[in-house]
Design a protein around this motif. Structure first.
Motif, mmCIF file in Angstrom:
data_model
loop_
_atom_site.group_PDB
_atom_site.id
_atom_site.type_symbol
_atom_site.label_atom_id
_atom_site.label_comp_id
_atom_site.label_asym_id
_atom_site.label_seq_id
_atom_site.Cartn_x
_atom_site.Cartn_y
_atom_site.Cartn_z
ATOM 1 N N LEU A 125 0.838 -1.211 0.000
ATOM 2 C CA LEU A 125 0.000 0.000 0.000
ATOM 3 C C LEU A 125 0.872 1.260 0.000
ATOM 4 O O LEU A 125 0.519 2.271 -0.608
ATOM 5 N N LEU A 160 -6.821 -1.193 2.808
ATOM 6 C CA LEU A 160 -7.104 -1.230 4.241
ATOM 7 C C LEU A 160 -6.424 -0.029 4.889
ATOM 8 O O LEU A 160 -5.456 0.509 4.344
ATOM 9 N N SER A 162 -4.073 1.364 6.496
ATOM 10 C CA SER A 162 -2.723 1.210 7.054
ATOM 11 C C SER A 162 -2.228 2.537 7.631
ATOM 12 O O SER A 162 -2.263 3.575 6.951
ATOM 13 N N GLU A 188 -5.956 6.845 13.273
ATOM 14 C CA GLU A 188 -5.266 6.864 14.566
ATOM 15 C C GLU A 188 -4.904 8.295 14.987
ATOM 16 O O GLU A 188 -4.620 9.154 14.134
ATOM 17 N N ASP A 305 -1.967 -3.137 19.575
ATOM 18 C CA ASP A 305 -0.788 -2.914 20.419
ATOM 19 C C ASP A 305 -1.076 -3.134 21.907
ATOM 20 O O ASP A 305 -0.157 -3.063 22.731
ATOM 21 N N VAL A 327 -5.548 -7.532 13.084
ATOM 22 C CA VAL A 327 -4.683 -6.561 12.397
ATOM 23 C C VAL A 327 -3.404 -7.222 11.870
ATOM 24 O O VAL A 327 -3.031 -7.043 10.708
HETATM 25 C C1 UD1 Z 1 1.557 1.040 13.059
HETATM 26 C C2 UD1 Z 1 2.178 1.141 14.415
HETATM 27 C C3 UD1 Z 1 2.071 -0.184 15.162
HETATM 28 C C4 UD1 Z 1 0.614 -0.631 15.203
HETATM 29 C C5 UD1 Z 1 0.008 -0.638 13.817
HETATM 30 C C6 UD1 Z 1 -1.478 -0.925 13.817
HETATM 31 C C7 UD1 Z 1 3.924 2.762 14.071
HETATM 32 C C8 UD1 Z 1 5.378 3.049 14.011
HETATM 33 N N1 UD1 Z 1 3.583 1.489 14.263
HETATM 34 O O1 UD1 Z 1 2.289 0.060 12.322
HETATM 35 O O2 UD1 Z 1 2.540 0.011 16.496
HETATM 36 O O3 UD1 Z 1 0.552 -1.955 15.715
HETATM 37 O O4 UD1 Z 1 0.190 0.653 13.195
HETATM 38 O O5 UD1 Z 1 -2.143 -0.066 14.667
HETATM 39 O O6 UD1 Z 1 3.103 3.651 14.002
HETATM 40 N N2 UD1 Z 1 -0.468 -3.760 5.480
HETATM 41 C C9 UD1 Z 1 -0.484 -4.257 4.186
HETATM 42 N N3 UD1 Z 1 0.152 -3.522 3.231
HETATM 43 C C10 UD1 Z 1 0.787 -2.346 3.504
HETATM 44 C C11 UD1 Z 1 0.781 -1.856 4.836
HETATM 45 C C12 UD1 Z 1 0.144 -2.589 5.813
HETATM 46 O O7 UD1 Z 1 -1.039 -5.307 3.915
HETATM 47 O O8 UD1 Z 1 1.355 -1.733 2.607
HETATM 48 C C13 UD1 Z 1 -1.133 -4.548 6.553
HETATM 49 C C14 UD1 Z 1 -0.131 -5.013 7.606
HETATM 50 O O9 UD1 Z 1 0.483 -6.220 7.221
HETATM 51 C C15 UD1 Z 1 -1.024 -5.189 8.816
HETATM 52 C C16 UD1 Z 1 -2.084 -4.098 8.634
HETATM 53 O O10 UD1 Z 1 -1.989 -3.686 7.278
HETATM 54 O O11 UD1 Z 1 -1.631 -6.451 8.774
HETATM 55 C C17 UD1 Z 1 -1.902 -2.887 9.514
HETATM 56 O O12 UD1 Z 1 -0.622 -2.364 9.330
HETATM 57 P P1 UD1 Z 1 -0.291 -0.816 9.469
HETATM 58 O O13 UD1 Z 1 -1.506 -0.083 9.908
HETATM 59 O O14 UD1 Z 1 0.383 -0.369 8.218
HETATM 60 O O15 UD1 Z 1 0.738 -0.811 10.668
HETATM 61 P P2 UD1 Z 1 2.119 -0.045 10.744
HETATM 62 O O16 UD1 Z 1 1.999 1.307 10.167
HETATM 63 O O17 UD1 Z 1 3.198 -0.935 10.254
#
Ligand code: UD1
Length: 422
Positions: A125, A160, A162, A188, A305, A327
């Protein structure tokens, strides 16, 4: 090589001030790259992840000092768009330096962030969002290179919500030509903090905190003084710690509105909570009640978290509960460790089936990731006897000297050198 040694079974009591948010501070520090000059960022906690971010910024040519929760960052001499491999591997979140570096240099090179202890964590994403803004992306087994003549605003729909992808796109789009709209954006509080910071530097962004963020590109940003919001995950961890030890604590400097879902769930479990402006009072005298099901989901729902910490509380409940993780796909590594402390938890794919036990018992356990590590500390504070938590470098990524936080509340917890096994 250090460990935490905990003598459990004592109710926590007292008052604690919540430190600044890691997850808000990290993108804000990255976003400083968007404006040339001296930035002053306050309420930045002393954490391993923050130190790695500052190391990366130094490697890119910034001058950075971090003292008394304040970072002074001079970005005037930034001369590299290449994040060093060693630092990239130390902190997965360095992925969101892509947006600001692309905006500043028109190019960026990072290393593949690789696997993660809590799941597969794809970055598709992030990359698709940057592509929509005009970036050309070249992905190899090891590296990801991105380049662009001129970033151009676009309508972007995230599959989703992210958090990291939303932040990356906001930072890339802030000085793009025209308007970018992010649909299905993450909501968030850390996203709102990033918007507020970018706007304080002169950006024109609205909608953070909702699922649609609108970014009108501006020509230039100017450094500013900014204060990071408090860490809602640290606050939630402490609220659950009070409950598992049947204690009474007061949290200061924490707006309860960021913890609405957590407060709701804790009240269902029987924890007494009272709030005022930025104060939260937590009191738990009785054994927790079980809950039929708690599901982690993006904000404003119950946060992933705090899933591991909540599992400790439900392990001690008077009955059977289910905790479902939606998540991340690998965030149950603490289950085996908690079972070794006497918990009765069975995992089936993304659900944990928890039969409450009257007591946990101290033993030696290993922190497998940041929040799992915090959960084991909570389990140790509640358990009978001595708990030793190893691999605590994970915990230091997100809690500023966790033992000192709990010592202030009467917890018997010490950090000791770990003597390697021979
Ligand atoms: C951030 C937080 C982390 C928290 C998470 C969810 C920071 C530094 N970290 O992590 O503490 O647990 O949000 O609240 O802020 N995904 C995809 N493709 C992408 C990006 C994400 O499939 O390109 C999926 C991930 O695998 C996961 C879900 O989306 O299953 C949520 O991830 P994301 O919201 O992106 O979390 P982070 O930004 O990595």
């Amino acid at each position: 090589m250090e460990k935490l040694v905990i003598e459990g079974g004592r109710p926590l009591s007292g008052t604690v001030q919540i430190h600044g948010s890691k997850n808000a501070a990290l993108p804000i520090l990255a976003a400083c790259l968007l404006a040339d000059g001296i930035h002053v960022i306050e309420n930045v906690p002393k954490l391993l992840d923050i130190e790695v971010m500052l190391e990366i910024l130094r490697a890119l040519g910034c001058r950075a000092e971090h003292a008394d929760e304040r970072v002074i960052l001079d970005t005037a001499d930034v001369n590299s768009h290449h994040i060093p491999e060693k630092l990239m591997r130390q902190m997965r979140s360095s992925i969101f330096l892509m947006g600001p570096l692309l905006a500043r240099f028109g190019k960026v090179q990072i290393y593949q962030p690789g696997g993660c202890a809590i799941g597969s964590r794809k970055i598709d994403l992030h990359l698709r969002g940057l592509e929509s803004l005009g970036a050309v992306i070249d992905v190899s087994a090891d590296t990801i290179k991105c380049s662009v003549e001129k970033l151009k605003g676009e309508d972007i729909l995230l599959d989703l919500p992210s958090v990291g992808a939303t932040e990356n796109i906001m930072m890339a789009a802030v000085m793009a030509e025209g308007t970018t709209t992010i649909h299905n954006a993450a909501r968030e509080p850390e996203i709102t903090d990033l918007q507020n910071f970018l706007n304080a530097m002169g950006a024109d962004i609205s909608g953070a905190g909702t699922d649609t963020i609108i970014i009108h590109g501006v020509a230039k940003l100017t450094p500013c003084l900014y204060r990071v919001i408090p860490d809602r995950i640290v606050a939630g961890t402490l609220m659950i710690a009070a409950a598992v030890t049947r204690g009474t604590i007061t949290l200061r400097n924490m707006d309860p509105k960021y913890l609405t879902a957590v407060i709701h769930v804790l009240k269902r479990v029987g924890v007494q909570i009272r709030t005022e402006d930025d104060i939260i009072y937590v009191n738990c005298m009785n054994r927790p009640k079980p809950v039929d099901q708690i599901v982690t989901s993006p904000y404003p729902a119950f946060p992933t978290d705090l899933q591991a910490q909540m599992m400790v509380l439900l392990s001690l409940a008077d009955g059977f509960s289910i905790l479902k993780e939606t998540v991340f796909d690998g965030r149950f590594k603490h289950v085996d460790e908690l079972n070794r402390m006497g918990a009765d938890i069975r995992q089936d794919w993304n659900s944990a089936f928890i039969r409450g036990v009257p007591r946990l018992y101290g033993t030696t356990v290993e922190a497998t990731d940041l929040r799992a590590g915090a959960a084991l500390v909570l389990a140790g504070l509640a358990a009978a006897g001595t708990t030793v938590v190893e691999q605590i470098q994970h915990i230091d990524r997100g809690y500023d000297r966790i033992e000192e936080i709990f010592q202030q509340l009467g917890g018997q917890i010490q950090r000791c050198a770990l003597i390697p096994k021979v």
